[in-house]
Design a protein around this motif. Sequence first.
Motif, PDB file in Angstrom:
ATOM      1  N   PHE A 164       0.818  -1.213   0.000  1.00 49.65           N
ATOM      2  CA  PHE A 164       0.000   0.000   0.000  1.00 49.65           C
ATOM      3  C   PHE A 164       0.855   1.268   0.000  1.00 49.65           C
ATOM      4  O   PHE A 164       0.459   2.299   0.547  1.00 49.65           O
ATOM      5  N   GLY A 165       2.031   1.168  -0.643  1.00 48.92           N
ATOM      6  CA  GLY A 165       2.907   2.331  -0.724  1.00 48.92           C
ATOM      7  C   GLY A 165       3.321   2.837   0.638  1.00 48.92           C
ATOM      8  O   GLY A 165       3.595   4.023   0.826  1.00 48.92           O
ATOM      9  N   HIS A 166       3.411   1.910   1.596  1.00 47.66           N
ATOM     10  CA  HIS A 166       3.732   2.229   2.997  1.00 47.66           C
ATOM     11  C   HIS A 166       2.635   3.055   3.660  1.00 47.66           C
ATOM     12  O   HIS A 166       2.826   3.587   4.748  1.00 47.66           O
ATOM     13  N   HIS A 167       1.477   3.174   3.011  1.00 48.01           N
ATOM     14  CA  HIS A 167       0.328   3.769   3.677  1.00 48.01           C
ATOM     15  C   HIS A 167      -0.249   2.774   4.675  1.00 48.01           C
ATOM     16  O   HIS A 167      -0.112   1.562   4.519  1.00 48.01           O
ATOM     17  N   HIS A 168      -0.898   3.297   5.676  1.00 47.97           N
ATOM     18  CA  HIS A 168      -1.791   2.489   6.502  1.00 47.97           C
ATOM     19  C   HIS A 168      -3.182   2.750   5.925  1.00 47.97           C
ATOM     20  O   HIS A 168      -3.747   3.824   6.139  1.00 47.97           O
ATOM     21  N   PRO A 169      -3.747   1.797   5.167  1.00 47.88           N
ATOM     22  CA  PRO A 169      -4.933   2.107   4.353  1.00 47.88           C
ATOM     23  C   PRO A 169      -6.228   2.111   5.166  1.00 47.88           C
ATOM     24  O   PRO A 169      -7.176   1.378   4.880  1.00 47.88           O
ATOM     25  N   ASP A 170      -6.260   2.975   6.159  1.00 44.45           N
ATOM     26  CA  ASP A 170      -7.433   3.140   7.007  1.00 44.45           C
ATOM     27  C   ASP A 170      -7.944   4.559   6.792  1.00 44.45           C
ATOM     28  O   ASP A 170      -7.249   5.528   7.124  1.00 44.45           O
ATOM     29  N   PRO A 171      -9.132   4.738   6.215  1.00 45.70           N
ATOM     30  CA  PRO A 171      -9.588   6.079   5.851  1.00 45.70           C
ATOM     31  C   PRO A 171     -10.090   6.877   7.052  1.00 45.70           C
ATOM     32  O   PRO A 171     -11.291   7.073   7.248  1.00 45.70           O
ATOM     33  N   ASN A 172      -9.152   7.329   7.861  1.00 47.44           N
ATOM     34  CA  ASN A 172      -9.493   8.206   8.981  1.00 47.44           C
ATOM     35  C   ASN A 172      -8.607   9.443   8.921  1.00 47.44           C
ATOM     36  O   ASN A 172      -7.756   9.583   8.044  1.00 47.44           O
ATOM     37  N   LEU A 173      -8.787  10.341   9.868  1.00 48.93           N
ATOM     38  CA  LEU A 173      -8.100  11.629   9.786  1.00 48.93           C
ATOM     39  C   LEU A 173      -6.609  11.530  10.081  1.00 48.93           C
ATOM     40  O   LEU A 173      -5.859  12.457   9.773  1.00 48.93           O
ATOM     41  N   VAL A 174      -6.183  10.419  10.662  1.00 49.91           N
ATOM     42  CA  VAL A 174      -4.753  10.221  10.901  1.00 49.91           C
ATOM     43  C   VAL A 174      -4.072   9.682   9.641  1.00 49.91           C
ATOM     44  O   VAL A 174      -3.076  10.230   9.159  1.00 49.91           O
ATOM     45  N   HIS A 175      -4.608   8.614   9.080  1.00 50.84           N
ATOM     46  CA  HIS A 175      -3.944   7.927   7.975  1.00 50.84           C
ATOM     47  C   HIS A 175      -4.294   8.503   6.602  1.00 50.84           C
ATOM     48  O   HIS A 175      -3.569   8.263   5.634  1.00 50.84           O
ATOM     49  N   ALA A 176      -5.384   9.253   6.511  1.00 49.99           N
ATOM     50  CA  ALA A 176      -5.719   9.934   5.253  1.00 49.99           C
ATOM     51  C   ALA A 176      -5.441  11.431   5.377  1.00 49.99           C
ATOM     52  O   ALA A 176      -6.176  12.255   4.831  1.00 49.99           O
ATOM     53  N   LYS A 177      -4.366  11.769   6.070  1.00 52.19           N
ATOM     54  CA  LYS A 177      -4.067  13.177   6.334  1.00 52.19           C
ATOM     55  C   LYS A 177      -3.794  13.957   5.047  1.00 52.19           C
ATOM     56  O   LYS A 177      -4.114  15.152   4.956  1.00 52.19           O
ATOM     57  N   GLN A 178      -3.215  13.297   4.056  1.00 53.08           N
ATOM     58  CA  GLN A 178      -2.955  13.968   2.775  1.00 53.08           C
ATOM     59  C   GLN A 178      -4.263  14.500   2.187  1.00 53.08           C
ATOM     60  O   GLN A 178      -4.345  15.657   1.743  1.00 53.08           O
ATOM     61  N   LEU A 179      -5.297  13.665   2.210  1.00 57.60           N
ATOM     62  CA  LEU A 179      -6.600  14.100   1.691  1.00 57.60           C
ATOM     63  C   LEU A 179      -7.206  15.165   2.596  1.00 57.60           C
ATOM     64  O   LEU A 179      -7.735  16.174   2.111  1.00 57.60           O
ATOM     65  N   TYR A 180      -7.117  14.959   3.894  1.00 61.60           N
ATOM     66  CA  TYR A 180      -7.703  15.925   4.839  1.00 61.60           C
ATOM     67  C   TYR A 180      -7.079  17.307   4.645  1.00 61.60           C
ATOM     68  O   TYR A 180      -7.790  18.318   4.571  1.00 61.60           O
ATOM     69  N   ASP A 181      -5.754  17.356   4.558  1.00 61.78           N
ATOM     70  CA  ASP A 181      -5.077  18.646   4.382  1.00 61.78           C
ATOM     71  C   ASP A 181      -5.506  19.314   3.079  1.00 61.78           C
ATOM     72  O   ASP A 181      -5.692  20.541   3.026  1.00 61.78           O
ATOM     73  N   ARG A 182      -5.685  18.507   2.047  1.00 61.79           N
ATOM     74  CA  ARG A 182      -6.117  19.050   0.764  1.00 61.79           C
ATOM     75  C   ARG A 182      -7.534  19.618   0.872  1.00 61.79           C
ATOM     76  O   ARG A 182      -7.840  20.683   0.310  1.00 61.79           O
ATOM     77  N   MET A 183      -8.402  18.943   1.623  1.00 59.14           N
ATOM     78  CA  MET A 183      -9.793  19.390   1.738  1.00 59.14           C
ATOM     79  C   MET A 183      -9.938  20.590   2.666  1.00 59.14           C
ATOM     80  O   MET A 183     -10.970  21.280   2.633  1.00 59.14           O
ATOM     81  N   MET A 184      -8.946  20.847   3.497  1.00 53.09           N
ATOM     82  CA  MET A 184      -8.992  21.998   4.397  1.00 53.09           C
ATOM     83  C   MET A 184      -8.249  23.209   3.831  1.00 53.09           C
ATOM     84  O   MET A 184      -8.237  24.280   4.441  1.00 53.09           O
ATOM     85  N   ALA A 185      -7.618  23.041   2.675  1.00 52.89           N
ATOM     86  CA  ALA A 185      -6.863  24.127   2.056  1.00 52.89           C
ATOM     87  C   ALA A 185      -7.810  25.168   1.453  1.00 52.89           C
ATOM     88  O   ALA A 185      -8.976  24.874   1.161  1.00 52.89           O
ATOM     89  N   PRO A 186      -7.317  26.406   1.238  1.00 47.94           N
ATOM     90  CA  PRO A 186      -8.183  27.450   0.652  1.00 47.94           C
ATOM     91  C   PRO A 186      -8.744  27.075  -0.710  1.00 47.94           C
ATOM     92  O   PRO A 186      -9.865  27.462  -1.055  1.00 47.94           O
ATOM     93  N   ASP A 187      -7.979  26.314  -1.501  1.00 48.52           N
ATOM     94  CA  ASP A 187      -8.415  25.949  -2.851  1.00 48.52           C
ATOM     95  C   ASP A 187      -8.912  24.497  -2.904  1.00 48.52           C
ATOM     96  O   ASP A 187      -8.766  23.808  -3.904  1.00 48.52           O
ATOM     97  N   ALA A 188      -9.512  24.031  -1.824  1.00 50.45           N
ATOM     98  CA  ALA A 188      -9.946  22.643  -1.722  1.00 50.45           C
ATOM     99  C   ALA A 188     -10.990  22.292  -2.784  1.00 50.45           C
ATOM    100  O   ALA A 188     -11.788  23.147  -3.196  1.00 50.45           O
ATOM    101  N   PRO A 189     -11.006  21.022  -3.225  1.00 48.11           N
ATOM    102  CA  PRO A 189     -12.106  20.569  -4.083  1.00 48.11           C
ATOM    103  C   PRO A 189     -13.444  20.669  -3.338  1.00 48.11           C
ATOM    104  O   PRO A 189     -13.484  20.861  -2.116  1.00 48.11           O
ATOM    105  N   ASP A 190     -14.520  20.496  -4.060  1.00 55.41           N
ATOM    106  CA  ASP A 190     -15.846  20.543  -3.441  1.00 55.41           C
ATOM    107  C   ASP A 190     -16.115  19.330  -2.554  1.00 55.41           C
ATOM    108  O   ASP A 190     -16.851  19.423  -1.567  1.00 55.41           O
ATOM    109  N   PHE A 191     -15.514  18.204  -2.906  1.00 51.96           N
ATOM    110  CA  PHE A 191     -15.845  16.953  -2.229  1.00 51.96           C
ATOM    111  C   PHE A 191     -14.620  16.053  -2.207  1.00 51.96           C
ATOM    112  O   PHE A 191     -13.906  15.935  -3.208  1.00 51.96           O
ATOM    113  N   GLY A 192     -14.373  15.414  -1.077  1.00 52.52           N
ATOM    114  CA  GLY A 192     -13.263  14.483  -0.953  1.00 52.52           C
ATOM    115  C   GLY A 192     -13.717  13.199  -0.295  1.00 52.52           C
ATOM    116  O   GLY A 192     -14.619  13.199   0.553  1.00 52.52           O
TER     117      GLY A 192
END
Length: 542
Positions: free
Chosen positions: A244-272
């Motif tokens: 899993f590319g050294h990911h821990h594939p658990d979709p929570n705010l700790v292990h999906a931090k890359q997505l979370y940070d992207r969704m909290m950015a000023p230019d975030a997508p509408d949906f993640g």
Amino acid sequence: MIQTVSTQPFTDQKPGTSGLRKKVRIFAQPHYAENFVQSVFDSLDGFAGQTLVVGGDGRYLNREVIQIVLKMAAANGFGRVLVGQGGILSTPAASHLIRASGAFGGLVLSASHNPGGPDEDFGIKYNIGNGGPAPEKVTDAIIERTLSIESYKILDAPDMDLDTIGTATLGGMTVDVVDPVAAYADLMESLFDFAAIRAKIAGGFTLAFDSMSAVTGPYAVEIFEKRLGAPQGTVMNGTPLPDFGHHHPDPNLVHAKQLYDRMMAPDAPDFGAASDGDGDRNLIIGRHCYVTPSDSLAVLAANAHLAPGYAAGLKGIARSMPTSGAADRVAEKLGVPLYETPTGWKFFGNLLDAGMATICGEESAGTGSDHVREKDGIWAVLLWLNILAVRGESVAAIMADHWATYGRNYYARHDYEAIAKDKADALMAALRASLDSLPGTTNSGGTIKSADDFAYTDPTDQSVSRNQGVRILFTDGSRVVFRLSGTGTEGATLRVYLERYVDTDGDLGMATGDALAPLIAAAQDVADIAGYTGMDEPSVIT
């Protein structure tokens, strides 16, 4: 030629709520995987000449164990095996394939959201003919057999080509290597308004989906990018990798931090959104708006009628006991039953088979419906997208409207991981011993109204499941639940579930940590978590 190989039992092959999970090094021992597979076959009747579905999440050891399963299935008398190309099948896709093909059952090779790699985790579970996890009467028989097994049957044959779609023979058994994605994607297209979602994306709606280098990559690319027209690159980490590319594939705010940070950015997508190792869990985040799994279940149930597959309404809603009561209020308003079950999707399967429930969910990010008999991460994402397309509102606006209508269940789960098992067992034993003395006492969380150890009587077959988690219920409707998880491979995980309900005329805009602070302190007081575990704070908060 069929070989009968002498073996000795392993004493650690008791499957949990989601099958047998161990470290790769354990499964890689001589005879270990073979013993368990044979124990499964020995516990079943009537499969001679029948079809078996086999596939997994692509993690380390997946291909090797699939070859073992194929040779053992042939030696034990199965007539046909359907195996996903490359050994790949997401758990919900496997459930669908079992149901659609009329298979006798299936072996799903996965440790779900657990990490993968040579030093990490592997798992096998057996699913029955309805596509769902084996019930306790089957797993009990498997456990008993693992402790007495003396030999296993396996075909002496070369490994099969798993990468070419088509039909081959193995001994007297047919092996069909099938496209792992197409039938599942077709099922999703039959349930949801793909035209409306496509139009919303074409109109500028942006989304990001993180497959976490796990099994849903090919499914997500096919559905979100190819069928729904999202731009290439919408799917992040879309190539399944054995580790899993050294990911821990658990979709929570700790292990999906890359997505979370992207969704909290000023230019975030509408949906993640994100999914886990085997594709059955999900994470939902709107722009600057995280949605708890408990709230997601409630919103999906309240709005399911907007999707074509659920336009006729719901027969009922089911949630696991630790999941917040947000869905209860939706069920009440819809006038449909609400079922509170133990943790484990097999309990939902009984209700779904009986036509008593349509949508089910767990706080651990599993949501699904009667379309299969497993939780289904991509299904949940598509239902969200269908709702967003029809309502034309943001995730944040939909959540605000939901809370204004039903009130808000402030909710969090605190996980204390890799605790020495004797310490975890002692903590739970002390809690259970204190149950009678807790009602009427007061602590930082308020006055305790009642305390019990949750038991469940299945309305479909009257079977009883006891000791499913200690519940501390307060007079204001708040609660704290303590439960040991069965999904880890080392030590024990203590899960502490914290919930505070605020009615529609209360403060619906508090930070979750602030709202739950008194209950967090109460949990520490009641259970002496630090004293038993030596941990001053949880490993993971979701």
